[in-house]
Design an enzyme around this catalytic site. Sequence first.
Site, PDB file in Angstrom:
ATOM      1  N   ASP A 206       0.862  -1.187   0.000  1.00 31.69           N
ATOM      2  CA  ASP A 206       0.000   0.000   0.000  1.00 31.69           C
ATOM      3  C   ASP A 206       0.890   1.225   0.000  1.00 31.69           C
ATOM      4  OD1 ASP A 206      -2.312   1.809   0.381  1.00 31.69           O
ATOM      5  OD2 ASP A 206      -3.355  -0.051   0.911  1.00 31.69           O
ATOM      6  N   HIS A 281      -2.813   2.825  -4.670  1.00 33.62           N
ATOM      7  CA  HIS A 281      -2.300   2.409  -3.357  1.00 33.62           C
ATOM      8  C   HIS A 281      -0.877   1.870  -3.496  1.00 33.62           C
ATOM      9  CE1 HIS A 281      -5.751   3.113  -0.763  1.00 33.62           C
ATOM     10  NE2 HIS A 281      -6.535   2.608  -1.698  1.00 33.62           N
ATOM     11  N   GLU A 346      -9.990   2.077  -5.279  1.00 37.90           N
ATOM     12  CA  GLU A 346      -9.761   3.497  -5.005  1.00 37.90           C
ATOM     13  C   GLU A 346      -8.683   4.150  -5.866  1.00 37.90           C
ATOM     14  OE1 GLU A 346     -11.130   3.900  -0.417  1.00 37.90           O
ATOM     15  OE2 GLU A 346      -9.108   3.133  -0.696  1.00 37.90           O
ATOM     16  N   PHE A 438     -13.011  -4.540  10.599  1.00 36.42           N
ATOM     17  CA  PHE A 438     -12.587  -4.618  11.994  1.00 36.42           C
ATOM     18  C   PHE A 438     -11.730  -3.425  12.417  1.00 36.42           C
ATOM     19  CE2 PHE A 438     -13.083  -9.474  12.994  1.00 36.42           C
ATOM     20  CZ  PHE A 438     -14.414  -9.391  12.617  1.00 36.42           C
TER      21      PHE A 438
END
Length: 776
Positions: A206, A281, A346, A438
């Site tokens: 990322d 990313h 994204e 989470f």
Amino acid sequence: MISKHINSIIILFLFLLVSCQSNVQKDFTLNEISIIPQPKELELKKGSFTITKNTKVVINNESQRSIASYFIEKFYKASGIKLEISNSTNMRNSILINEKSGLTEEAYVLGIEDKTIKIEASSYGGFMYAFQSLFQLLPPEIESNSVQTDIQWILPNITIIDAPRYKWRGLMLDLSRHFFDKEYIKEVITNLAMHKMNVLHLHLVDDQGWRIEIKKYPKLTEKGAWRVDQESAAWKGRRETTAEEKGTYGGYLTQEDLKEIVAYGQSLNVEIVPEIEMPAHVSSAIASYPELSCLDKPIGVPSGGLWPITDIYCAGKESTFEFLEDVLTEVMDIFPSEYIHIGGDEATKTNWDVCPHCQKRIKEEGLKDTHELQSYFITRMEKFLNSKGKKLLGWDEILEGGLAPNATVMSWRGVKGGIEAVEQGHDVIMTPNSHCYFDHYQGPMNDEPKAWGGYLPLSKVYKFDPVVESMTPEQANHVLGGQANLWTEYVPTNEQSEYMIFPRIAALSEAVWSSKELRDWSDFSIRVKQLFKRYDVIGLNYAKSVYLVSSNSEISLENKSISLVLKNELSNSDIRYVLGNSELNTDAIKYTNPIEITETTVIKAALFEDDIAIGKIYIDTIKFHKAVGKTVKYENIYSDQYKGQGAFNLTNSIRGTKNFHDGQWQAWIGNDMEVVIDLENEQTIEKVSVGTMENQGSGIYFPVAVEVFTSIDGNSFEKQGETKRDYLQNADSSLKDFVVNINPINAKFVKVKVTNLGSPPNGGGSWLFVDEVVIE
Ligand code: ACM
Ligand code: ZN
């Protein structure tokens, strides 16, 4: 002579007693059985089996030796007893491992009766899960890494017939936003296996760090794995760094580390699925090799959350694809998994709009726009992966501009991507951010460590269902399963990672393993507390948020009273409380009905178990100030999006939390708040406080001024005081009361004007949030 005879009888009796002691019989009851995820069929019988040093593990072919050894090692660690493997056909005091070809993959049958434990499965995974259930039938000390003495390793006589509902039962761990090392990842795998979860998806790439050694491109880890250390600043408050600055914070896994992780996963039936992000990313890759981007612009590895990130791989240059094929070739050498995850989410494509290489590609390939260029990119990568016998998996953005022909979709922006993919006949893995993220809070925000946002308590995870009702049976067959995702922007340590994963993974495991008819929150509420005992033995830093007490209150205008409802997430919870200065101990009042409060009061409450307070104590002050229950006239009405409790929100004495969706906040976008409160009769006023919040990441700012005016007749107001505050950068979510102290004065009407910041330095609109106007 007779006495000697009696003596030998006594000795014989004592001998029998001693030798039987290791084989105590017990009849278990159903509420002593607690397995998560809930097995398909379970039949408890009278009697029990105790594992002793004489118990043999019986295998009937060499391929079963590894699963037998797994059990023997784990049992040895906790008990100090090293059981022997045998090929004997003697059934007495044995654990028999039996191949049973009729069972589906991962299914198992576990039969325990007085003399024998029988474990049947058709695959290694099935045997593994039989043993996981067996461990959960043993005392929690079985989870210990050191020898526990004085434990009877006793099991109920039982038959369990079990099989998973879904084949994909996953957890994604983001190694980029914070790095987690090999040892920790192996611990995660161990604990996943305990919950019968079988996929660990590693997010290896990322913007903020490249975490996998690629031998052909050493700079990916020499440079891309390290960022400038700004860990002490908030994630979204970190400055942009340059290509010249040296990164010191980070880390990566070598190919040897990853092979060890893969092998460890195999030993516990957990498949490791790598994710290599593209085309976005990937700042860490571009920081290492700027030529991978459209503009060849040297950049630094971002230290935190800068958004949007426009530096993405160039989709026009052939060299980008050569690079990615080289990287994936090394990745496929490490990971035997059927799937390779290529990210795909994204992508801000503004560079593609202006890049001559990308524009040339669009023209030559006859593409409509940059969405189709992304589709070209992913389809091309899919062809490459398919040619190597691998399947491509990507986030649901890979649907945009057309899905690659064989792709599997991971639906994260809710379930709509999943629905769209199955409609097109593609496989999906459901991981909607509503139920599976989470990184979201799991308890009231004021009581939780900083998290990304959102609210995902245990009970909501438990409601997760990978299949959407609108899917046809044929479409539902394309749902491979579900997965939890732990993004780690706010997860800097192993302990915090455990906190975010456990116990929510237990709820998720039941959603992906157990049949829907068997899911029962009140039953799970009991079983999860038993699971906590095992977590305690393991030493997991699991969240106890489910123990928190929270409140909900309503004002009764007729009675001028507050009715306070105390809540806890678990079913049948024992909440006790005290009012005023009393200690919260065993004498506390058991909560049954809403509590009527008619004066300023402190309330303390907690969840009790066996007469002991567990979890954090809830403390709240209900303040009966002079405006409580009084009418508020609004000069500018609050936004439709944040109405709070409506008319009496600012005078109901109930305060908001840092969760700005908690229903206690009224908000104004861009404009000020101006209200007049009618106190009904003349009162002496000496202090006015306005409760506000700031969460700059969400566009919420503290006001810059609060002014107080009073009046006797409601027409002519006189200014009594004000408090001012300049804008300050604030990366946190904060609550603050703006207090205006005034010279005591009699008034019937109080006008409060709260000035919105208006135009934030970083642009965008400016929300003003207010929960209460306290008049004293
Ligand atoms: C994602 O959360 N961006 C997949
Ligand atoms: Zn380009």
